[in-house]
Design a protein around this motif. Structure first.
Motif, mmCIF file in Angstrom:
data_model
loop_
_atom_site.group_PDB
_atom_site.id
_atom_site.type_symbol
_atom_site.label_atom_id
_atom_site.label_comp_id
_atom_site.label_asym_id
_atom_site.label_seq_id
_atom_site.Cartn_x
_atom_site.Cartn_y
_atom_site.Cartn_z
ATOM 1 N N ASP A 10 5.313 -0.124 9.060
ATOM 2 C CA ASP A 10 3.980 0.111 9.621
ATOM 3 C C ASP A 10 4.014 -0.331 11.077
ATOM 4 N N ASP A 98 6.362 10.844 8.848
ATOM 5 C CA ASP A 98 5.121 10.269 8.348
ATOM 6 C C ASP A 98 5.293 9.903 6.878
ATOM 7 N N ALA A 118 4.060 5.087 18.914
ATOM 8 C CA ALA A 118 2.642 4.735 18.792
ATOM 9 C C ALA A 118 2.120 4.372 20.183
ATOM 10 N N GLU A 148 -2.852 3.502 18.384
ATOM 11 C CA GLU A 148 -2.427 4.280 17.221
ATOM 12 C C GLU A 148 -1.793 3.378 16.164
ATOM 13 N N LYS A 150 0.382 3.772 12.475
ATOM 14 C CA LYS A 150 1.104 4.747 11.663
ATOM 15 C C LYS A 150 1.917 4.049 10.583
ATOM 16 N N SER A 151 2.024 4.720 9.446
ATOM 17 C CA SER A 151 2.961 4.310 8.397
ATOM 18 C C SER A 151 4.120 5.305 8.441
ATOM 19 N N LEU A 152 5.312 4.788 8.653
ATOM 20 C CA LEU A 152 6.458 5.647 8.911
ATOM 21 C C LEU A 152 7.569 5.433 7.882
#
Length: 356
Positions: A10, A98, A118, A148, A150-152
């Motif tokens: 994350d 993603d 991000a 931003e 994001k979960s990557l």
């Protein structure tokens, strides 16, 4: 070091700092006017391809990565400082996608490549921004924009020109140790190789290619038998596959042809594109076969396997036949590299001469 080729993280870029409402307060200046500054930008999150890394193990135990937020604006026309950026070092060949949708966002294919994964939020406006001829004492300000989040999913596919494919104990580790600078673990029991090994094969001055050895496949790998298809992804970027076959198994009841067909079947189940890659047959352990029986055994194998492609007869242990194999592989890889390069641009002034 533990080999990890998949991880989830994350990331959160920093929020922007808030704008400030302030007025100048100085002696004998009762109408000093607005002097509230803007907030600072939030820190970005970068990723860089580091050629010195070959595993994602660092991200298995450190999942959350946050950049600093920007400072708030202040009076006396002082803007907030930008938040500190963070840079995540990842191996070359990492795919960033993603975690929820599976959409591929970035690929790190070049050493030193830097990308922004991000973006930090912009800082808010202070009341100094809203000053005008009809609004001499503005009291407006705006908050900072959020960064931003994001979960990557990180997935590593090693960058190799040639991949070794075969059953456990086919001699793949011995072969890569014989022709390259790699020193994998070699033993007389199945699944000695538990993670991919990379080696650089030096053919001549400034002539080399990278070879990858992955853990052996067995029949039923698509259902999870053995190590399953866990490491087949590392062959997807190769230009050539070498199917290594043990032509002299210790157990007489084992049929090398049946094993070779099982490997091809598992390859097709995993990825049709990988199955269609150029594939050469490498018959190994010929030092275990009597000299007068070699030709007949090789001919019988090729006939029953119904193989019509290139065949190489080697002994990785004694290095017999390895040099012709290495030279042929290098020529193939070099031809693929040349074919994959874009055509050279022709100066329009000489285009007519080039056509002639």
């Amino acid at each position: 070091m533990k080999f990890v080729d998949e991880a989830y993280i994350d990331v959160a870029a920093g929020d922007g700092g808030n704008g400030c409402v302030s007025f100048r307060h100085e002696k004998y200046k009762e109408f000093g006017g607005p002097n509230g500054g803007d907030g600072g930008r939030g820190g970005h999150v970068f990723a860089v391809a580091d050629p010195n890394l070959n595993t994602l193990v660092d991200f298995r135990y450190s999942r959350r990565h946050e950049a600093k937020r920007g400072e708030h604006g202040m009076g006396s026309d002082m803007f907030g400082a930008a938040g500190s950026d963070i840079t995540l070092k990842m191996p070359v060949g990492t795919i960033i996608s993603d975690a929820e949708t599976g959409e591929v966002l970035y690929e790190l294919l070049t050493p030193g490549e830097l990308i922004t994964i991000a973006k930090g939020g912009d800082g808010g406006f202070g009341n100094l921004r809203f000053k005008s001829a009809i609004n001499r004492a503005p009291r407006q300000k705006t908050p900072g924009w959020p960064g931003e989040k994001k979960s990557l999913k990180l997935e590593l596919k090693v960058l190799a020109d040639v991949g070794l494919l075969g059953m456990p104990n086919a001699g793949k580790s011995t072969l890569i140790a014989a022709v390259s600078n790699a020193r994998p673990k070699i033993a007389d029991y199945p699944f000695t190789t538990l993670h991919p090994n990379l080696g650089v094969v030096r053919v001549g001055p400034e002539q080399s290619f990278v070879i990858a050895d992955i853990p052996g496949l067995i029949e039923g790998a698509s259902e999870g038998a053995g190590l399953g298809h866990l490491f087949l992804r590392h062959l997807q970027r190769t230009r050539l596959l070498l199917h290594v076959v043990d032509l002299a198994p210790f157990d007489d009841s084992v049929d090398p042809v049946a094993q070779a067909k099982a490997i091809v079947g598992e390859l097709k189940k995993y990825d049709a594109a990988l199955h269609e890659k150029p594939r050469w047959l490498v018959l190994n352990k010929l030092d275990m076969v009597p000299q007068d029986e070699r030709a007949a055994r090789v001919k019988d194998f090729v006939k029953r396997f119904k193989w019509k492609g290139p065949v190489f007869e080697i002994s990785a242990l004694t290095r017999e036949g390895c040099e012709p194999l290495v030279q042929a592989v290098f020529r193939h890889v070099q031809a693929e590299q040349i074919a994959g390069q874009p055509p050279a641009e022709v100066d329009p002034r000489f285009a007519g001469d080039a056509a002639v």
